[in-house]
Enzyme design. Structure first.
Site, PDB file in Angstrom:
ATOM      1  N   CYS A   1      -6.336  -3.016   1.735  1.00 48.67           N
ATOM      2  CA  CYS A   1      -5.248  -3.775   1.098  1.00 48.67           C
ATOM      3  C   CYS A   1      -4.129  -4.188   2.051  1.00 48.67           C
ATOM      4  O   CYS A   1      -3.893  -5.375   2.235  1.00 48.67           O
ATOM      5  CB  CYS A   1      -4.661  -2.957  -0.043  1.00 48.67           C
ATOM      6  SG  CYS A   1      -5.898  -2.496  -1.250  1.00 48.67           S
TER       7      CYS A   1
ATOM      8  N   ASN B   1       3.251  -4.438  -1.701  1.00 55.78           N
ATOM      9  CA  ASN B   1       2.416  -3.929  -0.606  1.00 55.78           C
ATOM     10  C   ASN B   1       3.080  -4.174   0.755  1.00 55.78           C
ATOM     11  O   ASN B   1       3.031  -3.319   1.636  1.00 55.78           O
ATOM     12  CB  ASN B   1       1.024  -4.565  -0.645  1.00 55.78           C
ATOM     13  CG  ASN B   1       0.082  -3.791  -1.560  1.00 55.78           C
ATOM     14  OD1 ASN B   1       0.499  -2.825  -2.208  1.00 55.78           O
ATOM     15  ND2 ASN B   1      -1.170  -4.201  -1.629  1.00 55.78           N
TER      16      ASN B   1
ATOM     17  N   ARG C   1      -3.866   3.259  -5.986  1.00 57.92           N
ATOM     18  CA  ARG C   1      -4.230   3.630  -4.615  1.00 57.92           C
ATOM     19  C   ARG C   1      -5.606   4.270  -4.636  1.00 57.92           C
ATOM     20  O   ARG C   1      -5.944   4.992  -5.577  1.00 57.92           O
ATOM     21  CB  ARG C   1      -3.248   4.681  -4.070  1.00 57.92           C
ATOM     22  CG  ARG C   1      -1.869   4.156  -3.760  1.00 57.92           C
ATOM     23  CD  ARG C   1      -0.892   5.305  -3.666  1.00 57.92           C
ATOM     24  NE  ARG C   1      -0.846   6.042  -4.939  1.00 57.92           N
ATOM     25  CZ  ARG C   1      -0.247   7.211  -5.114  1.00 57.92           C
ATOM     26  NH1 ARG C   1       0.350   7.804  -4.108  1.00 57.92           N
ATOM     27  NH2 ARG C   1      -0.238   7.801  -6.299  1.00 57.92           N
TER      28      ARG C   1
ATOM     29  N   VAL D   1     -11.223  -1.897  -7.933  1.00 60.94           N
ATOM     30  CA  VAL D   1     -10.259  -2.167  -9.005  1.00 60.94           C
ATOM     31  C   VAL D   1     -10.981  -2.365 -10.330  1.00 60.94           C
ATOM     32  O   VAL D   1     -10.597  -1.796 -11.358  1.00 60.94           O
ATOM     33  CB  VAL D   1      -9.401  -3.404  -8.643  1.00 60.94           C
ATOM     34  CG1 VAL D   1      -8.538  -3.830  -9.819  1.00 60.94           C
ATOM     35  CG2 VAL D   1      -8.531  -3.105  -7.439  1.00 60.94           C
TER      36      VAL D   1
HETATM   37  C1  UGA Z   1      -2.226   0.431  -1.458  1.00 62.99           C
HETATM   38  C2  UGA Z   1      -0.984   0.582  -2.323  1.00 62.99           C
HETATM   39  O1  UGA Z   1      -0.364   1.860  -2.098  1.00 62.99           O
HETATM   40  C3  UGA Z   1      -1.321   0.454  -3.810  1.00 62.99           C
HETATM   41  O2  UGA Z   1      -0.132   0.517  -4.605  1.00 62.99           O
HETATM   42  C4  UGA Z   1      -2.034  -0.896  -4.042  1.00 62.99           C
HETATM   43  O3  UGA Z   1      -2.429  -1.045  -5.385  1.00 62.99           O
HETATM   44  C5  UGA Z   1      -3.267  -0.956  -3.145  1.00 62.99           C
HETATM   45  O4  UGA Z   1      -2.868  -0.818  -1.772  1.00 62.99           O
HETATM   46  C6  UGA Z   1      -3.936  -2.295  -3.385  1.00 62.99           C
HETATM   47  O5  UGA Z   1      -3.316  -3.309  -3.077  1.00 62.99           O
HETATM   48  O6  UGA Z   1      -5.011  -2.327  -3.981  1.00 62.99           O
HETATM   49  P1  UGA Z   1      -4.240   2.042  -0.714  1.00 62.99           P
HETATM   50  O7  UGA Z   1      -4.658   0.948   0.210  1.00 62.99           O
HETATM   51  O8  UGA Z   1      -5.275   2.685  -1.568  1.00 62.99           O
HETATM   52  O9  UGA Z   1      -3.101   1.522  -1.737  1.00 62.99           O
HETATM   53  O10 UGA Z   1      -3.630   3.182   0.181  1.00 62.99           O
HETATM   54  P2  UGA Z   1      -2.175   3.797   0.475  1.00 62.99           P
HETATM   55  O11 UGA Z   1      -2.101   5.131  -0.134  1.00 62.99           O
HETATM   56  O12 UGA Z   1      -1.108   2.847   0.130  1.00 62.99           O
HETATM   57  O13 UGA Z   1      -2.257   3.954   2.052  1.00 62.99           O
HETATM   58  C7  UGA Z   1      -2.407   2.816   2.907  1.00 62.99           C
HETATM   59  C8  UGA Z   1      -2.381   3.224   4.357  1.00 62.99           C
HETATM   60  O14 UGA Z   1      -1.060   3.637   4.742  1.00 62.99           O
HETATM   61  C9  UGA Z   1      -3.290   4.404   4.701  1.00 62.99           C
HETATM   62  O15 UGA Z   1      -3.929   4.150   5.924  1.00 62.99           O
HETATM   63  C10 UGA Z   1      -2.338   5.568   4.806  1.00 62.99           C
HETATM   64  O16 UGA Z   1      -2.818   6.605   5.643  1.00 62.99           O
HETATM   65  C11 UGA Z   1      -1.108   4.900   5.383  1.00 62.99           C
HETATM   66  N1  UGA Z   1       0.163   5.606   5.101  1.00 62.99           N
HETATM   67  C12 UGA Z   1       0.610   5.760   3.836  1.00 62.99           C
HETATM   68  C13 UGA Z   1       0.928   6.083   6.167  1.00 62.99           C
HETATM   69  O17 UGA Z   1       0.557   5.954   7.348  1.00 62.99           O
HETATM   70  N2  UGA Z   1       2.121   6.710   5.895  1.00 62.99           N
HETATM   71  C14 UGA Z   1       2.577   6.875   4.617  1.00 62.99           C
HETATM   72  O18 UGA Z   1       3.684   7.448   4.463  1.00 62.99           O
HETATM   73  C15 UGA Z   1       1.809   6.395   3.577  1.00 62.99           C
END
Ligand code: UGA
Length: 469
Positions: free
Chosen positions: A283, A231, A158, A12
């Protein structure tokens, strides 16, 4: 132009520092890890993040500097962003000791130096009331109450799309009370809220968004809660669709059709409704535990979140059960694995479901040939598979070579573009177990592969017949 420093050069902190410089501010990124600061000064880019190398290159040594001296950086800044780590403690609560250490030091600097009014902004994800704690610690360390204000400005970026998430946000949340503090934060983001940034020739990204970012001003506590609740809600969406996918399998429905139908309701929306092996990363897992702890201490037992976590854990077991039914016994099987990162587009393996599943497979006596476009180095250097039967392949086809089955565990875009006929030719047995639903079943089966995926009709009878060969 506002003079600021960002304390913490992790995900971040570094992205925020580079983006603030991009918005025209004068930024010092501070970290007490002098090795990391030295590497950043030399031009290293420690994280895999689209557009970050360009931004660092553009601003390093000009509007963006690096320092390991908190005191001098704070002294020279009007705004101090705190973006240090907030790891979970044993009990799931957030460990705020790094934040507290920074607050103590900033307070002490402000006690001995009359360097004017400052705004201290927490960017790390923290429990509601952390702003109050920062204020108290700063005062206890000598900062006069009139010389500073504390605000919350949570980050919603993200990994993998962090720079564009920062520069093209849906919303910017400012949790602050005093008008001076609010005005300063508004000014920082003004290039985004006015849309002026998007008119610049060298702006990162693909041109002006439909509408400039919405600025939401709230109390500090509300802002802190917005971050945790956002989140938790997103994780809940993922667990919800994973549960629906399990039902689809039971009744013979197709999750793709179902989620299209659900997502078309604008009240629900189609994003974050992709079923898979479960969410991971640095996260969601941590923030959900932390939010539960916040709820608990506020006198509310947030059991819904317990269920979100349970469903997520269950996904690994469901995936293993699919594998067993496709391969029968797992002992001695050689498996090709595509994906180590917790999601596509990043080299981060923290709380990665891919890594967790590989560990379960190793316990069952499988040997693994893994390929990931970005996360192999971290997997190697972190030692997660030390002395285990895991080899790293040069590409996806090499991972498939002579394998009893190929598994997809991370949703990398490039995996969806693989040549299925070529994969089939490499595999010993034509079995593709896709934990991320990257393909339509028809196209996979047309190439002669047996396809097992999440929440869709499969070919279990044929798959079960294979291991007996
Ligand atoms: C997440 C949030 O999306 C951000 O908005 C937030 O700022 C961030 O956490 C944080 O708190 O710093 P991130 O952890 O980078 O971001 O990743 P995501 O894209 O949200 O994915 C998280 C997990 O969910 C991954 O393992 C992804 O593969 C999974 N996922 C995501 C699914 O299984 N299905 C989906 O439809 C979307």
């Amino acid at each position: 132009m506002i003079k600021m420093c960002v304390v913490g050069s992790g995900y971040v902190g570094l992205v925020a520092a580079a983006c603030f410089a991009e918005l025209g501010h004068d930024v010092t990124c501070v970290d007490n890890d002098s090795g990391r600061i030295g590497a950043l000064e030399r031009g290293d880019v420690p994280i895999h993040e689209r557009f970050l190398p360009e931004l660092l290159q553009r601003h390093r040594g000009k509007r963006l500097r690096f320092s390991s001296s908190l005191a001098s950086s704070v002294q020279a800044s009007e705004v101090v962003f705190i973006a240090v780590g907030t790891p979970p403690s044993e009990s799931g609560e957030t460990d705020l000791s790094y934040i507290e250490a920074v607050a103590r030091e900033v307070g002490a600097v402000m006690a001995t130096n009359a360097s004017g009014y400052k705004v201290i902004v927490e960017k790390s994800t923290v429990p509601a009331t952390t702003c109050e704690g920062i204020r108290r610690v700063m005062e206890l360390n000598g900062a006069s109450a009139a010389s500073f204000e504390v605000a919350s400005n949570p980050e919603f970026l993200r990994e993998g799309t962090a720079v564009t998430d920062f520069l093209y946000p849906d919303r910017i949340v400012i949790g602050a009370e005093g008008p001076r503090c609010i005005a300063l934060l508004q000014k920082i983001y003004e290039p985004l809220t006015s849309g002026a940034y998007y008119g610049l020739k060298e702006a990162i990204g693909e041109g002006a968004p439909a509408a400039p970012a919405r600025l939401i001003v709230t109390s500090a506590k509300s802002a802190e809660l917005i971050k945790h609740a956002s989140n938790a809600f997103l994780a809940m969406k993922i667990s919800f669709i994973n549960a629906v996918a399990a039902i689809c399998e039971g009744v013979g429905a197709d999750i793709d059709q179902v989620r299209q139908g659900i997502g078309a309701d604008s009240r629900i929306g189609s994003r974050f409704l992709n079923p898979g092996v479960g969410y991971g990363g640095s996260c969601f897992p941590k923030d959900i535990q932390a939010f539960r702890a916040v709820a608990q201490s506020a006198g509310y037992d947030f059991r819904l979140l317990e269920e979100v976590v349970r469903i997520n854990d269950e996904q690994r077991r469901r995936f293993m059960a699919k594998l067993r039914s496709a391969l029968w016994s797992l002992r001695g099987k050689r498996l090709g694995v595509l994906g180590l990162a917790f999601k596509g587009g990043t080299d981060d393996i923290r709380e990665s479901q891919a890594v967790a599943i590989i560990q379960l497979l190793l316990k069952e006596g499988c040997s693994i040939a893994a390929y990931d476009p970005a996360a192999m180095e971290k997997s190697r250097s972190s030692g997660v598979f030390e002395n285990q039967d895991v080899s790293f392949s040069s590409d996806a086809y090499a991972a498939a070579r002579s394998a009893d089955a190929l598994l997809i565990l991370t949703d990398w875009e490039e995996f969806a573009a693989l040549d299925l006929a070529r994969l089939r030719a490499e595999l010993k047995y034509p079995i593709l177990v896709d934990g991320r639903n990257l393909f339509r079943p028809e196209s996979v089966t047309a190439s002669g592969l047996i396809y097992v995926s999440m929440g869709r009709s499969e070919v279990p009878q044929k798959a079960a017949a294979i291991p007996g060969k």
